[in-house]
Design a protein around this motif. Structure first.
Motif, short mmCIF file in Angstrom:
data_model
loop_
_atom_site.label_atom_id
_atom_site.label_comp_id
_atom_site.label_asym_id
_atom_site.label_seq_id
_atom_site.Cartn_x
_atom_site.Cartn_y
_atom_site.Cartn_z
N PRO A 313 0.84 -1.21 0.00
CA PRO A 313 0.00 0.00 0.00
C PRO A 313 0.87 1.25 0.00
O PRO A 313 1.94 1.28 0.60
CB PRO A 313 -0.80 -0.12 1.30
CG PRO A 313 -0.76 -1.57 1.66
CD PRO A 313 0.54 -2.10 1.13
N LYS A 314 0.38 2.28 -0.69
CA LYS A 314 1.13 3.53 -0.80
C LYS A 314 1.32 4.17 0.58
O LYS A 314 0.37 4.27 1.36
CB LYS A 314 0.37 4.47 -1.73
CG LYS A 314 1.11 5.75 -2.08
CD LYS A 314 0.35 6.51 -3.15
CE LYS A 314 1.00 7.86 -3.42
NZ LYS A 314 0.34 8.56 -4.51
N LEU A 315 2.56 4.60 0.86
CA LEU A 315 2.83 5.28 2.13
C LEU A 315 2.64 6.78 1.96
O LEU A 315 2.64 7.29 0.85
CB LEU A 315 4.29 5.02 2.57
CG LEU A 315 4.72 3.57 2.78
CD1 LEU A 315 6.16 3.52 3.22
CD2 LEU A 315 3.84 2.88 3.81
N HIS A 316 2.51 7.48 3.07
CA HIS A 316 2.36 8.94 3.00
C HIS A 316 3.70 9.64 3.04
O HIS A 316 3.77 10.86 3.00
CB HIS A 316 1.47 9.43 4.15
CG HIS A 316 0.09 8.87 4.07
ND1 HIS A 316 -0.78 9.18 3.05
CD2 HIS A 316 -0.58 7.98 4.87
CE1 HIS A 316 -1.91 8.53 3.22
NE2 HIS A 316 -1.82 7.79 4.31
N LYS A 317 4.78 8.86 3.15
CA LYS A 317 6.13 9.43 3.16
C LYS A 317 6.96 8.72 2.09
O LYS A 317 6.61 7.63 1.64
CB LYS A 317 6.79 9.20 4.53
CG LYS A 317 6.10 9.91 5.68
CD LYS A 317 6.70 11.27 5.90
CE LYS A 317 6.16 11.92 7.17
NZ LYS A 317 6.77 13.20 7.42
N ALA A 318 8.10 9.33 1.75
CA ALA A 318 8.95 8.78 0.71
C ALA A 318 9.51 7.41 1.08
O ALA A 318 9.94 7.20 2.21
CB ALA A 318 10.11 9.74 0.45
N ILE A 319 9.50 6.48 0.10
CA ILE A 319 10.30 5.25 0.21
C ILE A 319 11.63 5.56 -0.47
O ILE A 319 11.69 5.83 -1.67
CB ILE A 319 9.61 4.05 -0.47
CG1 ILE A 319 8.28 3.75 0.22
CG2 ILE A 319 10.51 2.82 -0.44
CD1 ILE A 319 7.50 2.60 -0.41
N ASN A 320 12.71 5.57 0.32
CA ASN A 320 14.01 6.03 -0.20
C ASN A 320 14.85 4.93 -0.81
O ASN A 320 15.76 5.22 -1.59
CB ASN A 320 14.82 6.66 0.95
CG ASN A 320 14.14 7.88 1.52
OD1 ASN A 320 13.60 8.70 0.78
ND2 ASN A 320 14.15 8.01 2.84
N THR A 321 14.58 3.69 -0.44
CA THR A 321 15.54 2.65 -0.80
C THR A 321 14.88 1.28 -0.85
O THR A 321 13.93 1.01 -0.11
CB THR A 321 16.70 2.64 0.22
OG1 THR A 321 17.62 1.59 -0.10
CG2 THR A 321 16.21 2.44 1.65
N ILE A 322 15.40 0.44 -1.77
CA ILE A 322 14.93 -0.95 -1.88
C ILE A 322 16.14 -1.85 -2.10
O ILE A 322 17.14 -1.42 -2.68
CB ILE A 322 13.95 -1.15 -3.05
CG1 ILE A 322 14.44 -0.42 -4.30
CG2 ILE A 322 12.55 -0.79 -2.71
CD1 ILE A 322 13.66 -0.71 -5.55
N HIS A 323 16.04 -3.07 -1.63
CA HIS A 323 17.06 -4.07 -1.97
C HIS A 323 16.40 -5.43 -1.95
O HIS A 323 15.69 -5.77 -1.01
CB HIS A 323 18.24 -4.02 -1.00
CG HIS A 323 19.47 -4.64 -1.57
ND1 HIS A 323 20.33 -5.43 -0.86
CD2 HIS A 323 19.99 -4.61 -2.83
CE1 HIS A 323 21.33 -5.83 -1.63
NE2 HIS A 323 21.14 -5.35 -2.84
#
Length: 346
Positions: A313-323
């Motif tokens: 689900p979409k967050l209300h804050k930035a997702i900065n990183t994935i791995h």
């Protein structure tokens, strides 16, 4: 099995997460670098289940390494060594113990104030690594090639750009590509004695920063760049120097992209808009061969051929990183949480 998303509050805005690779077993440990805090750090975490029969795993902090500034990038130079760029202009190589992850990270090399405005510090905005070599870029518009095995500066290109550099990627050992604040992309031949790019072009016509650049794992001449507007640019360096496709993707800037390590047709992207997407890139390669017998990269006129799934689900804050590691994805966000996504089909 359906995709399973677990979030854990960690009391720090997370700018970078990286799984620590393990041989023969599923990795349980990862690095997380924080930003925008009074005291930032790189922490080693390990997932464990409170009870043996439980499916749910929670991250537990194993060790902490404080840094003086925001962590802007983490990349592996070897299996148990990472290069870290910091907003005070420093670059460090840190080593994690292969046997006991509770052992504090050991500093191997430290390039102090590598990026600077004379006496004043400026941010080392990003770096990339390739088999022990490190390239770092900064707000000062300079590029430094560092030797992660010997700890020296192999080459510096000062004044590489007139404005802040934001993204960098190794194309091959002697070639890198950089993107700046205004969306200008430049390719540099590191063997060339003069400090001039071999090619330069615009990411798109709207003068927006390129926030991240990666190349295709099996076709290194295919370059992808994410932009501040949320679009994805794709181009083939053999054919031309302007993007073949510009995909309108996220509603805000792309923060990080990764091809799945086991499936090069699967691309994962995260965004300032709080979205985490899984792209099926198969539609972008077509069966006709390019100039050297390789698969050509399709210029997408029909945007409906792209398959994109939202993984959480979409967050209300930035997702900065994935791995990503096999069926497990880590992501870190500005809501001070780390998310583990399990059962990804790849």
């Amino acid at each position: 099995m359906p995709i399973d998303v677990q979030g854990t509050f960690v009391s720090q805005k997370i700018n970078k997460v990286r799984w620590i690779p393990e041989d023969y077993v599923e990795t349980k440990c990862f690095f997380a670098g924080s930003w925008d805090d009074d005291e930032n750090s790189i922490k080693v975490w390990g997932f464990e289940s409170p009870h043996e029969d439980e499916e749910v795993e929670y991250p537990r902090q194993l060790s902490e390494y404080p840094v003086d500034g925001d962590v802007t990038q983490i990349k592996f130079t070897e299996k148990n060594k990472i290069a870290v760029s910091i907003s005070n202009g420093d670059v460090k190589v840190l080593e994690v113990s292969a046997y006991d992850k509770h052992t504090p990270l050991r500093e191997v090399y430290h390039w102090k104030k590598l990026h600077n405005y004379g006496e004043n510090e400026c941010s080392c905005t990003s770096l990339d690594t390739l088999e022990g070599d490190i390239v770092s870029i900064g707000e000062d518009g300079n590029i430094h090639i560092l030797n992660g095995r010997r700890g020296d500066v192999a080459r510096s290109i000062t004044g590489a750009d007139s404005c802040s550099l934001h993204s960098v990627c190794f194309i091959k050992h002697n070639e890198i590509i950089t993107g700046n604040l205004r969306g200008h992309m430049k390719i540099w031949d590191l063997r060339s004695p003069d400090n001039k790019p071999t090619a330069s072009f615009l990411l798109a016509g709207d003068e927006l920063a390129s926030t991240c650049i990666i190349n295709h794992p099996t076709q290194p001449h295919i370059i992808l760049a994410g932009s501040e507007s949320g679009s994805l640019a794709v181009w083939d360096l053999r054919v031309n120097t302007f993007p073949t496709s510009l995909l309108n993707a996220h509603s805000a800037g792309v923060t990080e992209m990764q091809f799945h390590p086991e499936n090069p047709n699967k691309l994962l992207t995260s965004s300032v808009s709080g979205e985490l997407w899984d792209w099926n890139m198969e539609a972008m390669t077509k069966s006709s061969k390019g100039p050297d017998g390789q698969l050509a990269w399709l210029s997408l006129d029909d945007k409906n051929t792209m398959m994109v799934n939202s993984l959480m689900p979409k967050l209300h804050k930035a997702i900065n990183t994935i791995h990503c590691d096999k069926g497990r994805i880590l992501c870190g966000a500005d809501n001070e949480a780390i998310y583990l996504i399990k059962n990804l089909k790849y």
